[in-house]
Enzyme design. Structure first.
Site, PDB file in Angstrom:
ATOM      1  N   GLU A   2       1.189  -1.258  -9.549  1.00  7.64           N
ATOM      2  CA  GLU A   2       1.893  -2.307  -8.788  1.00  7.64           C
ATOM      3  C   GLU A   2       1.685  -3.680  -9.424  1.00  7.64           C
ATOM      4  O   GLU A   2       1.153  -4.614  -8.798  1.00  7.64           O
ATOM      5  CB  GLU A   2       1.437  -2.314  -7.333  1.00  7.64           C
ATOM      6  CG  GLU A   2       1.914  -1.112  -6.565  1.00  7.64           C
ATOM      7  CD  GLU A   2       1.700  -1.231  -5.047  1.00  7.64           C
ATOM      8  OE1 GLU A   2       0.896  -2.068  -4.623  1.00  7.64           O
ATOM      9  OE2 GLU A   2       2.351  -0.484  -4.316  1.00  7.64           O
ATOM     10  N   GLU A  62       4.337   6.201  -4.215  1.00  7.98           N
ATOM     11  CA  GLU A  62       3.453   6.065  -3.058  1.00  7.98           C
ATOM     12  C   GLU A  62       4.273   5.851  -1.802  1.00  7.98           C
ATOM     13  O   GLU A  62       5.236   5.083  -1.808  1.00  7.98           O
ATOM     14  CB  GLU A  62       2.562   4.820  -3.168  1.00  7.98           C
ATOM     15  CG  GLU A  62       1.566   4.798  -4.276  1.00  7.98           C
ATOM     16  CD  GLU A  62       0.774   3.484  -4.268  1.00  7.98           C
ATOM     17  OE1 GLU A  62       0.727   2.804  -3.227  1.00  7.98           O
ATOM     18  OE2 GLU A  62       0.221   3.148  -5.320  1.00  7.98           O
TER      19      GLU A  62
HETATM   20  C1  GLA Z   1      -0.476  -0.088  -2.747  1.00  2.66           C
HETATM   21  C2  GLA Z   1      -1.437   0.307  -3.841  1.00  2.66           C
HETATM   22  C3  GLA Z   1      -2.349   1.415  -3.438  1.00  2.66           C
HETATM   23  C4  GLA Z   1      -2.811   1.232  -2.030  1.00  2.66           C
HETATM   24  C5  GLA Z   1      -1.623   1.151  -1.116  1.00  2.66           C
HETATM   25  C6  GLA Z   1      -2.010   1.039   0.337  1.00  2.66           C
HETATM   26  O1  GLA Z   1       0.696   0.612  -2.754  1.00  2.66           O
HETATM   27  O2  GLA Z   1      -0.800   0.624  -5.031  1.00  2.66           O
HETATM   28  O3  GLA Z   1      -3.441   1.399  -4.334  1.00  2.66           O
HETATM   29  O4  GLA Z   1      -3.545   0.059  -1.954  1.00  2.66           O
HETATM   30  O5  GLA Z   1      -0.918  -0.005  -1.440  1.00  2.66           O
HETATM   31  O6  GLA Z   1      -0.883   0.981   1.176  1.00  2.66           O
END
Ligand code: GLA
Ligand code: GLA
Length: 686
Positions: free
Chosen positions: A166, A323
């Site tokens: 991210e 995710e």
């Molecule tokens: C982001 C991060 C993850 C985690 C999620 C929690 O997407 O990439 O590592 O912290 O948030 O929602």
């Protein structure tokens, strides 16, 4: 929009055979084995197999474990995890592990820490505490990426590389001296001379004229509003820097491990706005996205909108949901647990919009750390839990949906044009209203289309529009002369263009178009706006068609006799003046909506606009609004995803097709979708 690299999907290891070697949707999670004793790993892989997991993302936050000191490395545990996963037929999307620098590095090099606009250091203690422009950080991070690539290039479990994590989530804006130096370089590249920069930034205003690039700074805390073009360029620069960082890691991976596809998880969701993903998409072999639900009436629409936009950023080709959550997250003020059926519904809605992978953060819920209350595939309660049972059920459903792997999004009749630069520009400070929310306006149009049963593609600005009957450009604030010409050509060629308030206001330098708004779209719309008239937070204005506007109103003069006034203001200082207009333009039309009507209010206007554009809903009237229809196409078939948007059963017998997944709906003549249920119907491609 960036020129896309050729699409390259996962390199499935031959040994992911336990579940067959044919086409398959990817299913899994972030896996963080370093948080658990070794014996737990054996249970992990056993449960992964039970749940149908065939891929995990590994090593994302492992830097401190992998490199305990500047010249110390410890890969043994990761070797073992890779081997164990491989032996169990589970592929690996392997992270470069560069997301969170370890304490030894920030102790040795505190100059990699970001600095806020007010000059405060962002200290270590959480994650992603690094300056995107730090050459020191970059050299350490690329060295780690290179070490990972060399060590695992030939590992049989390796299916893809996962660059960092991210990018920009916490560190998109850094105002450090490194950032200042890089910003100047970026500005030199963009403008060539300081005089060009002065012209673009309008520095005649407030005595801001520069005589050398060295005098230019990031928009740090200032006495009043910093120069708007400086702010806008800093946003462009910040997005570009992290895009460049993504490219730098990718190049290291490609050099050391050629042939393995590279991705990085984007955050096309909610108000994450700093990264221009339409521009980033050209840097990855396949697009990945992370998505988390926000509570509220439009929660599901927002998921659909994000998945839709992601699919279109990916050029309609399959993308990877890297995710989402099985249930609650841990970072909202109140973290809602999902109701039964929601995990599968949310997952399948992403698949409906083109995802060929369904992954979660994370595999096993952490016992310690800042995310211990974030749901996972294996919750604190263990596998004997509703969450794990729903996870295993979803795995089985995804296996049954394998035939649609590789299919593409089917083009919709309507486009919603989405533009990061307009988003950035229209929400800057010193504007007519601080209440305007760019993405919310776009989402409202999307919701209104969903309620009419009309499919739409949310597409980045610059996507060719000719094949869309209607193109809606909500708050297309920044319009270059060239874009304006394209839009005129679109409408005159038979397209039906719809724009809203605060569109056509500035050029690419954020300079106002002169002579009346909407600037270069004025003639096309056949209207002229002399002044904006935004409304207070508690104010509203009635229209004569029964609609109610909030947020905004415009002082519109109709300048072209071909303009049809669809609604006028019914009260207030602009009573009797046009509020919603439509003009025939060549073979098409151009409409302008000058106030915020909200998702429900737009539905009425939209019916009229759709009817005159000849667009009708693909769903029977009884299903409109109650279900969402999204269509994928490939291999001679169309896959109709029918998503129950309600908490009531919905009869979908009228939609025909072959039910691909018996769990989706009761079969036979009386096909009924359970509350929050999703059915996939296969039709021959038409
Ligand atoms: C982001 C991060 C993850 C985690 C999620 C929690 O997407 O990439 O590592 O912290 O948030 O929602
Ligand atoms: C003050 C300043 C002006 C201008 C106005 C705007 O009066 O002196 O330069 O900024 O505010 O309201």
């Amino acid at each position: 929009m960036a020129a896309a690299r050729p699409h390259r999907w996962l390199r499935w290891p031959e040994s992911t055979a336990p579940r067959g070697s044919g086409p398959r949707l990817a299913y899994g999670a972030d896996y963080n084995p370093e948080q658990w004793p070794r014996e737990v790993w054996d249970e992990d892989v056993r449960l992964m197999r039970e749940a149908g997991v065939n891929i995990v993302s590994l090593g994302i936050f492992s830097w401190a474990r992998l490199q305990p000191g500047p010249d110390e490395w410890d890969f043994a545990w990761l070797d073992e995890a890779m081997d164990l996963l491989h032996a169990n037929g589970i592929a690996v999307d392997l992270a470069t592990a560069t997301a969170s620098p370890p304490p030894w590095l920030t102790t040795l090099h505190p100059e990699i820490l970001p600095v806020t606009a007010t000059g405060e250091t962002v200290w270590p203690g959480a994650r992603q505490h690094w300056r995107p422009t730090s050459p020191v950080f970059r050299s350490y991070a690329l060295r780690l990426a290179d070490a990972m690539a060399r060590r695992y290039a030939d590992h049989p479990a390796l299916a893809a590389w996962h660059v960092s994590n991210e990018l920009g989530c916490h560190n998109i804006y850094d105002y450090s001296d490194d950032a200042a130096a890089a910003f100047r370089t970026w500005l030199r590249d963009r403008y060539g001379t300081v005089e060009q920069l002065n012209a673009a930034w309008g520095t005649a205003f407030w005595s801001q004229h520069y005589t050398a690039f060295d005098q230019v700074l990031p928009p740090r805390l200032a006495a009043s509003h910093p120069n708007p073009t400086q702010q806008l360029d800093f946003k462009r620069f910040s997005s570009d820097v992290l895009k460049g960082y993504l490219r730098a890691e990718r190049e290291v991976l490609e050099a050391a491990a050629p042939g393995i596809p590279v991705t990085s998880n984007f955050m096309v969701m909610g108000e994450s706005r700093g990264m221009n993903y339409a521009d980033w998409a050209g840097e990855v072999d396949f697009v990945s996205n992370d998505h988390y639900m926000r509570p509220g009436a439009q929660a599901l629409d927002e998921l659909s909108f994000s998945a839709n936009l992601t699919g279109n950023i990916a050029g309609g080709r399959p993308w990877f949901l890297m995710e989402h959550s099985t249930s609650a997250v841990n970072w909202q003020p109140v973290n809602r647990a999902k109701a039964p059926g929601e995990t599968a519904r949310d997952s399948l809605l992403h698949v409906a919009h083109g995802a060929d992978a369904v992954c979660f953060f994370q595999w096993r819920q952490s016992a310690a750390g800042a995310e211990k209350y974030h749901s996972a595939m294996v919750p604190h309660a263990g596998p004997d839990s509703a969450v794990f049972r729903s996870v295993a059920e979803l795995g089985a459903r995804l296996e049954r949906l394998a035939p649609l792997t590789g299919s593409h999004r089917k083009r919709a009749p309507v486009a919603i044009v989405f533009d990061w630069e307009s988003w950035w520009a229209c929400e800057q400070d010193s504007h007519p209203s601080s209440l305007l929310r760019y993405r919310q306006e776009a989402l409202d149009w999307y919701s209104a289309l969903l309620s009419r049963g009309v499919r739409a593609d949310v597409v980045p600005l610059g996507t060719p529009l000719e094949d869309y009957r209607m193109a809606i450009a909500p708050v297309l604030h920044m319009v270059t002369e060239e874009r304006a010409k394209e839009l005129v050509r679109y409408a005159e060629g038979g397209g039906h263009l719809v724009a809203t308030y605060f569109s056509g206001v500035v050029d690419e330098n954020d300079h106002a178009w002169l002579g009346g708004y909407p600037g270069p779209l004025r003639e096309l719309m056949g209207i002229r706006i002399e002044e904006f008239a935004p409304l207070q937070a508690d104010e509203q204005v009635r229209l004569d068609d029964g609609g109610v506007g909030t947020l905004w109103s415009d002082d519109i003069t109709v300048t072209d006799p071909r303009v049809e006034v669809l609604a006028s203001y019914a009260e207030g200082p602009r009573a009797g003046q046009a509020a919603i207009t439509r003009r025939q333009a060549g073979m098409g039309s151009a409409a302008y909506v000058s106030t915020r009507l909200g998702a429900q209010g737009l539905a009425g206007v939209l019916s009229r606009l759709l009817a005159s554009a000849g667009v009708s809903g693909e769903l029977p009237p009884g299903l409109r609004g109650r279900v969402e229809l999204a269509v994928r196409v490939g291999g001679g078939a169309e896959y109709w995803f029918v998503v129950n948007r309600t908490a009531e059963p919905v009869d979908i017998a009228g939609l025909g097709g072959e039910l691909l997944d018996p769990a989706g709906a009761a079969g036979g003549g009386t096909r009924v979708l359970p509350p929050r249920g999703v059915a996939v119907l296969r039709h021959p491609a038409g």
